[in-house]
Design a protein around this motif. Sequence first.
Motif, PDB file in Angstrom:
ATOM      1  N   SER A  28     -28.379  21.853  37.952  1.00 29.25           N
ATOM      2  CA  SER A  28     -29.705  22.154  37.376  1.00 29.25           C
ATOM      3  C   SER A  28     -30.781  22.162  38.454  1.00 29.25           C
ATOM      4  CB  SER A  28     -30.073  21.103  36.324  1.00 29.25           C
ATOM      5  OG  SER A  28     -29.245  21.221  35.212  1.00 29.25           O
ATOM      6  N   ARG A  32     -33.064  25.416  40.036  1.00 29.08           N
ATOM      7  CA  ARG A  32     -34.534  25.346  40.061  1.00 29.08           C
ATOM      8  C   ARG A  32     -35.061  25.486  41.484  1.00 29.08           C
ATOM      9  NH1 ARG A  32     -32.667  23.264  35.604  1.00 29.08           N
ATOM     10  NH2 ARG A  32     -33.948  22.948  33.728  1.00 29.08           N
ATOM     11  N   THR A 105     -28.183  29.186  32.723  1.00 34.36           N
ATOM     12  CA  THR A 105     -29.409  28.685  33.359  1.00 34.36           C
ATOM     13  C   THR A 105     -30.087  29.824  34.120  1.00 34.36           C
ATOM     14  OG1 THR A 105     -28.244  26.584  33.602  1.00 34.36           O
ATOM     15  CG2 THR A 105     -30.335  26.793  34.737  1.00 34.36           C
ATOM     16  N   SER A 177     -34.070  21.647  24.506  1.00 34.14           N
ATOM     17  CA  SER A 177     -33.383  22.456  25.507  1.00 34.14           C
ATOM     18  C   SER A 177     -34.245  22.568  26.755  1.00 34.14           C
ATOM     19  CB  SER A 177     -33.099  23.865  24.953  1.00 34.14           C
ATOM     20  OG  SER A 177     -32.849  24.752  26.027  1.00 34.14           O
ATOM     21  N   ALA A 178     -33.712  22.090  27.866  1.00 34.27           N
ATOM     22  CA  ALA A 178     -34.460  22.151  29.127  1.00 34.27           C
ATOM     23  C   ALA A 178     -34.565  23.582  29.628  1.00 34.27           C
ATOM     24  CB  ALA A 178     -33.783  21.281  30.172  1.00 34.27           C
ATOM     25  N   GLN A 179     -33.613  24.424  29.238  1.00 32.24           N
ATOM     26  CA  GLN A 179     -33.679  25.826  29.676  1.00 32.24           C
ATOM     27  C   GLN A 179     -34.849  26.523  28.984  1.00 32.24           C
ATOM     28  OE1 GLN A 179     -29.714  27.335  28.992  1.00 32.24           O
ATOM     29  NE2 GLN A 179     -28.898  26.278  30.777  1.00 32.24           N
ATOM     30  N   ARG A 204     -33.669  17.282  29.757  1.00 34.86           N
ATOM     31  CA  ARG A 204     -33.817  16.985  31.197  1.00 34.86           C
ATOM     32  C   ARG A 204     -35.158  17.503  31.720  1.00 34.86           C
ATOM     33  NH1 ARG A 204     -28.299  19.611  33.066  1.00 34.86           N
ATOM     34  NH2 ARG A 204     -27.775  18.707  31.051  1.00 34.86           N
ATOM     35  N   VAL A 325     -25.533  16.000  27.120  1.00 35.32           N
ATOM     36  CA  VAL A 325     -25.022  17.171  26.396  1.00 35.32           C
ATOM     37  C   VAL A 325     -23.808  17.810  27.087  1.00 35.32           C
ATOM     38  CG1 VAL A 325     -26.716  18.783  27.435  1.00 35.32           C
ATOM     39  CG2 VAL A 325     -25.727  19.291  25.205  1.00 35.32           C
ATOM     40  N   ASP A 326     -23.804  17.837  28.420  1.00 33.98           N
ATOM     41  CA  ASP A 326     -22.678  18.473  29.117  1.00 33.98           C
ATOM     42  C   ASP A 326     -21.473  17.537  29.258  1.00 33.98           C
ATOM     43  OD1 ASP A 326     -24.154  20.799  29.353  1.00 33.98           O
ATOM     44  OD2 ASP A 326     -24.973  20.260  31.313  1.00 33.98           O
ATOM     45  N   LYS A 353     -22.574  26.552  23.877  1.00 32.16           N
ATOM     46  CA  LYS A 353     -22.395  26.409  25.331  1.00 32.16           C
ATOM     47  C   LYS A 353     -21.469  27.524  25.851  1.00 32.16           C
ATOM     48  CE  LYS A 353     -25.138  22.974  25.821  1.00 32.16           C
ATOM     49  NZ  LYS A 353     -26.402  23.189  26.503  1.00 32.16           N
TER      50      LYS A 353
HETATM   51  C1  S3P Z   1     -29.498  22.924  31.709  1.00 29.11           C
HETATM   52  C2  S3P Z   1     -29.817  22.508  30.429  1.00 29.11           C
HETATM   53  C3  S3P Z   1     -28.809  22.266  29.392  1.00 29.11           C
HETATM   54  C4  S3P Z   1     -27.414  22.107  29.983  1.00 29.11           C
HETATM   55  C5  S3P Z   1     -27.107  23.173  30.998  1.00 29.11           C
HETATM   56  C6  S3P Z   1     -28.109  23.127  32.144  1.00 29.11           C
HETATM   57  C7  S3P Z   1     -30.593  23.158  32.672  1.00 29.11           C
HETATM   58  O1  S3P Z   1     -28.800  23.362  28.511  1.00 29.11           O
HETATM   59  O2  S3P Z   1     -26.451  22.124  28.957  1.00 29.11           O
HETATM   60  O3  S3P Z   1     -25.806  22.981  31.518  1.00 29.11           O
HETATM   61  O4  S3P Z   1     -30.341  23.251  33.877  1.00 29.11           O
HETATM   62  O5  S3P Z   1     -31.751  23.230  32.230  1.00 29.11           O
HETATM   63  P1  S3P Z   1     -29.869  23.473  27.293  1.00 29.11           P
HETATM   64  O6  S3P Z   1     -31.203  23.564  27.890  1.00 29.11           O
HETATM   65  O7  S3P Z   1     -29.518  24.754  26.581  1.00 29.11           O
HETATM   66  O8  S3P Z   1     -29.644  22.273  26.455  1.00 29.11           O
END
Ligand code: S3P
Length: 442
Positions: A28, A32, A105, A177-179, A204, A325-326, A353
């Motif tokens: 992650s 970024r 991502t 969801s951090a994404q 996250r 989550v992962d 996923k």
């Molecule tokens: C991630 C966020 C998570 C995670 C993914 C990486 C990220 O997904 O499962 O492997 O880097 O922001 P979601 O944001 O869909 O929960």
Amino acid sequence: MTTTSEPRVIEPLAGPLDGSCHVPGDKSISHRAILFSAMAEGTSRLLGVLDSSDVRASIEAVQKLGAKVSLEKQPDGSLAGGVEGWGEAGPTQPDTPIYCANSGTTARLLMGVLAPWDISVRIEGDESLSKRPMRRITAPLMKMGVEFDPAGAETLPITEHGCKNLKAITYNSPMASAQLKTAVLLAGVYADGVTELNEPSVSRNHTELMLPEYGVETTAGERTARVVGPAKMHSAEIQVPGDPSSAAFITCAALLKPGSAVQIENVSLNTARTGFLITLEKMGADVTTRRTGSSGKEPYGIISACHTGRLHGCEIPGHKIASLVDEVPVLSLVAAHAQGLTVFRNVEELRAKESDRLDAIVTGLAQLGVDAWTEGDDLFIEGQPDLKVPEGLVFDSRGDHRLAMTWSLVGLTGNVPVKVTNFDSVDVSYPDFLRDMEELVR
Ligand code: S3P
């Protein structure tokens, strides 16, 4: 990820896992660092970047958009070097689509990166990524003024038409969801005013922690993140710590393999990522952490784990799922060896996923003779402390890296070999996974 190789035979490790090791850079944070450096003015310097097929998808995407990437392979397997961003000039219009391979991502964060620019980009993915939900990202970006073609598309391929005058919004996200959060915040960097994202539970927070390194003001509360735009992004120096999601496989292998004792060094100990350690502790596992430093605002340190004979089931509440989550697949395998019932609440995100991980967990554990089932969005696993792995098992990784590593632990930590289909999907996040496991056995 679609590969066609023969199922990989995974032999039991010759002995316990013993000693210290490092895991590759956090996926992650690596994504970024590359994307934010590409957006910034000047040349950023990056260290410890994960070299994996997912991160390479982000590198190729920003190169296609005009960033100059001079990352080189280091003796420890990481990538290090410079990324010269497009800054105020913006990205260049690519003449072909951007292919994000298996990387959700890359695709989702890229939608935020492209949002403020007057270009049109078609975003594509592999078979798995082309089935994953994208409306969650396009919906808030459309509220900010971005257009997508087709407008209501649920999945890739999608063409994005950026918008020079983005509106700052407050968005109440339906999921943690951090994404999604990152896509909205990245667009917000160029919108006029405060862009705010509220989420139902904490996801996250690497974006909120890293953007200030590039000169962007962010504030982060419990379940709220804000960015103030328009901001000028300048170059930064980023050192990527080890990936806790990769460390989870070594940790769980040590818990399951009798006689093991390992220390994994320089791993991110960001609490938005270490929910798996809290869960393992709740199960009675001998795991500890020690913070040794920080990289920017990201804490890192050592995870220690020893084989633990008596594990017991536990319940993981829904609001903690985003922090692990992962790791649900590998935690499910540990739960399969524990006494009693383990319940993961509200794990519906696992269906979206790289594969339907809920279905994969239930199916794979059934092959082991372990009772696992879903009720609504909850996952139940009835553990068997004296679990005996039947001979001749072939697990289907479904081309999903986390499943490939989870099922390979059955062979590595047990007494009989197993086969895992499309094992090479581990290249997405941890290409040297098997080598690292074998090096811990002396
Ligand atoms: C991630 C966020 C998570 C995670 C993914 C990486 C990220 O997904 O499962 O492997 O880097 O922001 P979601 O944001 O869909 O929960």
